[in-house]
Design a protein around this motif. Structure first.
Motif, short mmCIF file in Angstrom:
data_model
loop_
_atom_site.label_atom_id
_atom_site.label_comp_id
_atom_site.label_asym_id
_atom_site.label_seq_id
_atom_site.Cartn_x
_atom_site.Cartn_y
_atom_site.Cartn_z
N GLU A 79 45.35 7.99 29.48
CA GLU A 79 44.02 8.23 28.91
C GLU A 79 44.20 9.06 27.65
OE1 GLU A 79 41.65 10.16 31.87
OE2 GLU A 79 41.96 8.51 33.26
N ALA A 80 44.32 8.39 26.55
CA ALA A 80 44.51 9.08 25.27
C ALA A 80 43.13 9.33 24.64
CB ALA A 80 45.37 8.24 24.36
N PRO A 81 43.05 10.23 23.66
CA PRO A 81 41.75 10.53 23.05
C PRO A 81 41.05 9.28 22.51
CG PRO A 81 43.38 12.15 22.37
CD PRO A 81 44.12 11.12 23.16
N ASP A 82 41.82 8.27 22.06
CA ASP A 82 41.18 7.06 21.49
C ASP A 82 41.01 5.94 22.51
OD1 ASP A 82 41.07 8.33 19.08
OD2 ASP A 82 42.99 7.52 18.38
N GLY A 83 41.19 6.23 23.79
CA GLY A 83 41.01 5.19 24.80
C GLY A 83 42.26 5.00 25.63
N GLU A 84 42.20 4.05 26.55
CA GLU A 84 43.32 3.87 27.48
C GLU A 84 44.47 3.08 26.84
OE1 GLU A 84 42.98 3.15 31.97
OE2 GLU A 84 43.67 1.23 31.17
N VAL A 85 45.68 3.54 27.12
CA VAL A 85 46.88 2.88 26.62
C VAL A 85 47.71 2.50 27.84
CG1 VAL A 85 49.02 3.26 25.32
CG2 VAL A 85 46.87 4.26 24.51
N ARG A 86 48.11 1.21 27.93
CA ARG A 86 48.93 0.77 29.07
C ARG A 86 50.29 0.31 28.61
NH1 ARG A 86 46.69 -1.21 34.27
NH2 ARG A 86 44.72 -0.10 34.47
N GLY A 87 51.30 0.64 29.36
CA GLY A 87 52.64 0.16 29.01
C GLY A 87 53.70 0.98 29.71
N ARG A 88 54.92 0.90 29.20
CA ARG A 88 56.03 1.63 29.81
C ARG A 88 56.25 2.94 29.07
NH1 ARG A 88 61.60 2.09 29.50
NH2 ARG A 88 61.54 1.04 27.49
N ALA A 89 56.32 4.03 29.81
CA ALA A 89 56.61 5.33 29.18
C ALA A 89 58.06 5.28 28.71
CB ALA A 89 56.38 6.46 30.17
N ALA A 90 58.25 5.15 27.39
CA ALA A 90 59.59 4.84 26.89
C ALA A 90 60.37 6.07 26.43
CB ALA A 90 59.48 3.85 25.74
N ALA A 91 59.66 7.07 25.92
CA ALA A 91 60.39 8.21 25.34
C ALA A 91 59.48 9.43 25.25
CB ALA A 91 60.91 7.85 23.95
N ILE A 92 60.12 10.58 25.12
CA ILE A 92 59.39 11.82 24.82
C ILE A 92 60.03 12.38 23.56
CG2 ILE A 92 58.88 14.18 25.58
CD1 ILE A 92 58.98 12.99 28.49
N GLY A 93 59.21 12.56 22.55
CA GLY A 93 59.73 13.04 21.27
C GLY A 93 60.11 14.51 21.33
N ASP A 94 60.80 14.98 20.29
CA ASP A 94 61.18 16.39 20.25
C ASP A 94 59.95 17.29 20.17
OD1 ASP A 94 63.80 15.77 20.47
OD2 ASP A 94 64.24 15.93 18.32
N ASP A 95 58.80 16.70 19.79
CA ASP A 95 57.56 17.48 19.74
C ASP A 95 56.75 17.37 21.03
OD1 ASP A 95 56.88 14.85 19.66
OD2 ASP A 95 55.59 14.99 17.89
N ALA A 106 59.57 12.49 35.61
CA ALA A 106 59.48 11.24 36.38
C ALA A 106 58.63 10.20 35.68
CB ALA A 106 58.89 11.55 37.76
N THR A 107 57.91 10.58 34.65
CA THR A 107 57.03 9.63 33.94
C THR A 107 57.86 8.63 33.13
OG1 THR A 107 55.48 11.47 33.72
CG2 THR A 107 54.99 9.49 32.43
N LEU A 108 58.99 9.09 32.61
CA LEU A 108 59.81 8.23 31.74
C LEU A 108 60.28 6.99 32.49
CD1 LEU A 108 62.09 10.63 29.66
CD2 LEU A 108 60.30 9.07 28.84
N GLY A 109 60.13 5.84 31.84
CA GLY A 109 60.59 4.58 32.42
C GLY A 109 59.55 3.91 33.30
N ARG A 110 58.46 4.59 33.59
CA ARG A 110 57.45 4.01 34.49
C ARG A 110 56.37 3.27 33.72
NH1 ARG A 110 57.64 5.77 39.85
NH2 ARG A 110 58.85 7.66 40.07
N GLU A 111 55.73 2.33 34.44
CA GLU A 111 54.53 1.69 33.89
C GLU A 111 53.39 2.69 34.05
OE1 GLU A 111 54.20 -1.31 32.37
OE2 GLU A 111 56.37 -1.33 32.48
N VAL A 112 52.70 2.97 32.97
CA VAL A 112 51.64 3.99 33.03
C VAL A 112 50.37 3.48 32.36
CG1 VAL A 112 53.26 5.94 33.04
CG2 VAL A 112 52.38 5.08 30.86
N HIS A 124 52.53 2.35 39.44
CA HIS A 124 53.13 1.97 40.73
C HIS A 124 53.19 3.23 41.56
CE1 HIS A 124 53.73 -1.90 39.18
NE2 HIS A 124 54.36 -1.41 38.11
N GLY A 125 52.45 3.24 42.62
CA GLY A 125 52.28 4.47 43.40
C GLY A 125 50.83 4.91 43.27
N GLY A 126 50.22 4.56 42.14
CA GLY A 126 48.77 4.65 42.01
C GLY A 126 48.18 6.02 41.82
N ARG A 127 48.96 7.09 41.99
CA ARG A 127 48.33 8.40 41.89
C ARG A 127 48.34 8.90 40.46
NH1 ARG A 127 48.08 9.35 47.08
NH2 ARG A 127 49.83 8.65 48.30
#
Ligand code: BTN
Length: 267
Positions: free
Chosen positions: A223-239, A214-220, A262-265
């Protein structure tokens, strides 16, 4: 709801020596963490495919050093001890497969989605289950893997600690009635067995994982190791890495937490 004394046979009867996963089932009424016992069994040289399950996990671990709360008589907390015939970089497939197996096993009660990387969430984003995969390496080789799975089964939101109640739910809440834990356990072991065999036979669960995610396609906000990243979850790699399309271009996240904007949780 009263907590009935645990009946071990409801869980141990699931054992089937013809299986890859669940050829043996170890039931422990109360334990710190099922992942620790599963690892110990592997380190002692016991056969792989053993499933450790408890009625009450008192020191459960979640991802990123968090705790996982699983009170007596309510939920499922189990770990699968494996020496899988796969490479270390393929170990994440087991967590994807475990997420899909939980999703399938609970279908009679709830329709859950996967939230990257491997949480199981209801339609409103509330978390029902989590997966903690712990690996041990020998140089370049995967020595063993413990796949730990926690599912909120009959834990009512009114019983949950305040800090969990807003972001979590259970099968009983979603199904509007008590759920047979041993039936969920039996279904889960059977599906996990198929999933692990498929991975070892070279069949990746990645396409089914993407379809269930359900994450794919959403605005997210991730919290990545190098800090917060904001944007649209666009893809999941083969890895298994998540690609977030940000204002500055794509950013690949290999581990971390994702907050659904969106949904906030946190999902
Ligand atoms: C997470 O979502 O953070 C992962 C939670 C994993 C919980 C399970 S319960 C069984 C097994 N034993 C543990 O100590 N943790 C996992």
């Amino acid at each position: 709801m009263a907590v009935a004394a645990p009946d071990p046979t409801r869980f141990t009867d699931v054992a089937d020596p013809r299986r890859r996963v669940g050829r043996r089932v170890e039931f422990v009424a109360e334990i710190g963490s099922t992942n620790d016992l599963a690892r110990l069994l592997l380190e002692r040289g016991e056969e792989d495919g053993i499933v450790v399950v408890t009625d009450h996990q008192v020191a459960g671990r979640g991802r990123h050093g968090r705790t996982w709360v699983s009170p007596a008589g309510r939920n499922l907390a189990l770990s699968v001890a494996l020496r899988p015939a796969i490479r270390p970089d393929e170990a994440w497939l087991l967590s994807a497969a475990a997420a899909l197996a939980v999703r399938t096993a609970v279908l009679p009660y709830a329709s859950l989605s996967v939230a990257w990387p491997n949480d199981l969430v209801a339609a409103d984003g509330r978390k029902v289950a989590g997966i903690l995969v712990e690996t041990a390496l020998d140089a370049e080789r995967l020595r063993h893997v413990v796949v730990g799975i926690g599912i909120n089964v009959n834990w009512r939101r009114a019983e949950m600690p305040g800090e969990l109640a807003s972001g979590a739910t259970s099968l009983a809440e979603l199904a509007a009635g008590e759920v047979d834990r041993s039936a969920v356990f039996a279904a889960l072991v059977a599906v996990l067995d198929e999933e692990v065999r498929a991975i070892e036979a070279g069949r990746s669960p990645i396409d089914r994982y993407r379809a269930a995610c359900a994450t794919l396609g959403r605005e997210v906000a991730a919290e990545a190791p190098d800090g917060e990243v904001r944007g649209r979850a666009a893809a999941i790699g083969d890895d298994g890495a998540l690609v977030v399309e940000t204002r500055d271009g794509p950013v690949t996240i290999t581990s971390g937490e994702v907050l659904r904007l969106h949904g906030g949780r946190r999902t």
